[in-house]
Scaffold this motif. Structure first.
Motif, PDB file in Angstrom:
ATOM      1  N   TYR A 213       0.833  -1.202   0.000  1.00 33.37           N
ATOM      2  CA  TYR A 213       0.000   0.000   0.000  1.00 33.37           C
ATOM      3  C   TYR A 213       0.872   1.258   0.000  1.00 33.37           C
ATOM      4  O   TYR A 213       0.601   2.213  -0.747  1.00 33.37           O
ATOM      5  CB  TYR A 213      -0.922  -0.009   1.219  1.00 33.37           C
ATOM      6  CG  TYR A 213      -1.690   1.274   1.412  1.00 33.37           C
ATOM      7  CD1 TYR A 213      -2.795   1.569   0.615  1.00 33.37           C
ATOM      8  CD2 TYR A 213      -1.299   2.208   2.386  1.00 33.37           C
ATOM      9  CE1 TYR A 213      -3.499   2.756   0.789  1.00 33.37           C
ATOM     10  CE2 TYR A 213      -1.995   3.384   2.565  1.00 33.37           C
ATOM     11  CZ  TYR A 213      -3.096   3.666   1.762  1.00 33.37           C
ATOM     12  OH  TYR A 213      -3.788   4.833   1.930  1.00 33.37           O
ATOM     13  N   GLN A 214       1.925   1.257   0.829  1.00 33.84           N
ATOM     14  CA  GLN A 214       2.824   2.413   0.889  1.00 33.84           C
ATOM     15  C   GLN A 214       3.543   2.620  -0.436  1.00 33.84           C
ATOM     16  O   GLN A 214       3.724   3.754  -0.890  1.00 33.84           O
ATOM     17  CB  GLN A 214       3.826   2.241   2.033  1.00 33.84           C
ATOM     18  CG  GLN A 214       3.218   2.362   3.418  1.00 33.84           C
ATOM     19  CD  GLN A 214       4.245   2.185   4.528  1.00 33.84           C
ATOM     20  OE1 GLN A 214       5.300   1.566   4.325  1.00 33.84           O
ATOM     21  NE2 GLN A 214       3.953   2.707   5.703  1.00 33.84           N
ATOM     22  N   GLN A 220       1.902   6.660  -6.800  1.00 31.42           N
ATOM     23  CA  GLN A 220       0.868   7.614  -7.211  1.00 31.42           C
ATOM     24  C   GLN A 220       1.340   9.049  -7.015  1.00 31.42           C
ATOM     25  O   GLN A 220       1.113   9.914  -7.867  1.00 31.42           O
ATOM     26  CB  GLN A 220      -0.415   7.386  -6.402  1.00 31.42           C
ATOM     27  CG  GLN A 220      -1.275   6.231  -6.894  1.00 31.42           C
ATOM     28  CD  GLN A 220      -2.597   6.169  -6.162  1.00 31.42           C
ATOM     29  OE1 GLN A 220      -2.694   6.513  -4.990  1.00 31.42           O
ATOM     30  NE2 GLN A 220      -3.632   5.717  -6.851  1.00 31.42           N
ATOM     31  N   LYS A 221       2.001   9.297  -5.885  1.00 30.31           N
ATOM     32  CA  LYS A 221       2.506  10.645  -5.603  1.00 30.31           C
ATOM     33  C   LYS A 221       3.561  11.053  -6.618  1.00 30.31           C
ATOM     34  O   LYS A 221       3.568  12.194  -7.109  1.00 30.31           O
ATOM     35  CB  LYS A 221       3.087  10.684  -4.192  1.00 30.31           C
ATOM     36  CG  LYS A 221       3.592  12.058  -3.787  1.00 30.31           C
ATOM     37  CD  LYS A 221       4.138  12.050  -2.363  1.00 30.31           C
ATOM     38  CE  LYS A 221       4.662  13.420  -1.969  1.00 30.31           C
ATOM     39  NZ  LYS A 221       5.220  13.417  -0.581  1.00 30.31           N
ATOM     40  N   PHE A 222       4.449  10.097  -6.952  1.00 28.46           N
ATOM     41  CA  PHE A 222       5.494  10.377  -7.935  1.00 28.46           C
ATOM     42  C   PHE A 222       4.888  10.688  -9.299  1.00 28.46           C
ATOM     43  O   PHE A 222       5.306  11.634  -9.979  1.00 28.46           O
ATOM     44  CB  PHE A 222       6.433   9.181  -8.035  1.00 28.46           C
ATOM     45  CG  PHE A 222       7.497   9.322  -9.083  1.00 28.46           C
ATOM     46  CD1 PHE A 222       8.625  10.109  -8.857  1.00 28.46           C
ATOM     47  CD2 PHE A 222       7.370   8.677 -10.309  1.00 28.46           C
ATOM     48  CE1 PHE A 222       9.598  10.246  -9.837  1.00 28.46           C
ATOM     49  CE2 PHE A 222       8.353   8.797 -11.284  1.00 28.46           C
ATOM     50  CZ  PHE A 222       9.458   9.598 -11.047  1.00 28.46           C
ATOM     51  N   LEU A 227       3.329  14.570 -13.572  1.00 27.02           N
ATOM     52  CA  LEU A 227       2.310  15.213 -14.413  1.00 27.02           C
ATOM     53  C   LEU A 227       2.271  16.704 -14.177  1.00 27.02           C
ATOM     54  O   LEU A 227       2.064  17.493 -15.098  1.00 27.02           O
ATOM     55  CB  LEU A 227       0.922  14.600 -14.123  1.00 27.02           C
ATOM     56  CG  LEU A 227       0.689  13.170 -14.632  1.00 27.02           C
ATOM     57  CD1 LEU A 227      -0.645  12.645 -14.126  1.00 27.02           C
ATOM     58  CD2 LEU A 227       0.728  13.144 -16.167  1.00 27.02           C
ATOM     59  N   ALA A 228       2.471  17.108 -12.915  1.00 29.20           N
ATOM     60  CA  ALA A 228       2.440  18.532 -12.611  1.00 29.20           C
ATOM     61  C   ALA A 228       3.613  19.273 -13.239  1.00 29.20           C
ATOM     62  O   ALA A 228       3.496  20.464 -13.593  1.00 29.20           O
ATOM     63  CB  ALA A 228       2.462  18.726 -11.082  1.00 29.20           C
ATOM     64  N   LEU A 229       4.750  18.587 -13.385  1.00 26.72           N
ATOM     65  CA  LEU A 229       5.935  19.200 -13.957  1.00 26.72           C
ATOM     66  C   LEU A 229       5.897  19.234 -15.476  1.00 26.72           C
ATOM     67  O   LEU A 229       6.588  20.044 -16.117  1.00 26.72           O
ATOM     68  CB  LEU A 229       7.186  18.457 -13.498  1.00 26.72           C
ATOM     69  CG  LEU A 229       7.534  18.573 -12.000  1.00 26.72           C
ATOM     70  CD1 LEU A 229       8.690  17.642 -11.672  1.00 26.72           C
ATOM     71  CD2 LEU A 229       7.866  20.022 -11.651  1.00 26.72           C
TER      72      LEU A 229
END
Length: 230
Positions: A213-214, A220-222, A227-229
């Motif tokens: 899960y971690q 997902q965070k990566f 995507l934001a960059l």
């Protein structure tokens, strides 16, 4: 020279090592907390067989001479268990955590069944199983810590674990003695010890899915950051 705890003279290296061992920031790590709870439960029941199995045998009219061999059988089985389990756990294809969890669970179930042992051979079989399986707790704890948290956190993690183990070892046997005073039987002490050791093994089965899960959350965070960059 410098001061450790503000009053004891020691070298800087000793002070730094002690400070690292007593760094409680690891308590924010869920995986470490589960492992610490597991160690606490194991340590509550760990000393019960050593202290009470001879007395339990004497309640079954087993001679003191024969009863004394039960402790020896635990020692022999424990030595064999540490060697064999350590050898197996050293293989790269072996799931060390699974071996650790299964051994503690089997150890706990066997300990809880001591009240069903009504003769010398049954107690001897139990002592052999207990000695062998509890070898995983003694021999694999530091290895499992490295697998779960990394080598750089071993000193800190092991220091905190020793704190949990010490507290549990201090309160476990008196609880067993208190149970005997109330019931005039060692069966409740073995039952309690067995349940605690079994729980210590069972809670560790929660670690693999928690790790997955971690890892999934980190991935997902990566991905969201990428995507934001872009």
């Amino acid at each position: 020279m410098t001061k450790c705890c503000g009053c004891i003279s020691c070298s800087k290296e000793t002070r730094d090592t002690f400070a690292e061992m007593m760094n409680f920031s690891l308590l924010k790590d869920v995986i470490f907390v589960i492992f610490a709870v597991s160690n606490f439960c194991t340590s509550i029941g760990f000393n019960m067989p050593y202290l009470y199995v001879v007395s339990q045998a004497e309640t079954l009219d087993i001679s003191k001479k024969d009863a004394s061999y039960l402790i020896a059988s635990i020692g022999v089985a424990n030595t064999v268990g540490r060697i064999i389990l350590g050898y197996i756990a050293d293989k790269p294809w072996v799931n060390r955590l699974l071996i650790y969890n299964v051994c503690l669970t089997v150890c706990g179930v066997a300990t809880a069944m001591v009240p069903l042992c009504q003769d010398y051979n049954a107690l001897l079989a139990y002592c052999s199983v207990f000695g062998f399986t509890i070898g995983a707790y003694v021999g694999l704890t530091s290895v499992i810590l490295v697998d779960l948290l990394g080598l750089e956190k071993l000193t800190n993690a092991f220091g905190l674990l020793l704190l949990f183990q010490g507290i549990a070892s201090f309160i476990g046997p008196p609880i067993g003695g208190w149970m005997y005073d109330i019931t005039e039987s060692y069966s409740p002490a073995f039952l309690m010890a067995g349940i605690m050791i079994a729980i210590s093994g069972l809670v560790m089965f929660a670690i693999p899915p928690l790790q997955r899960y971690q890892e999934h959350k980190a991935k997902q965070k990566f991905n969201s950051e990428q995507l934001a960059l872009s």
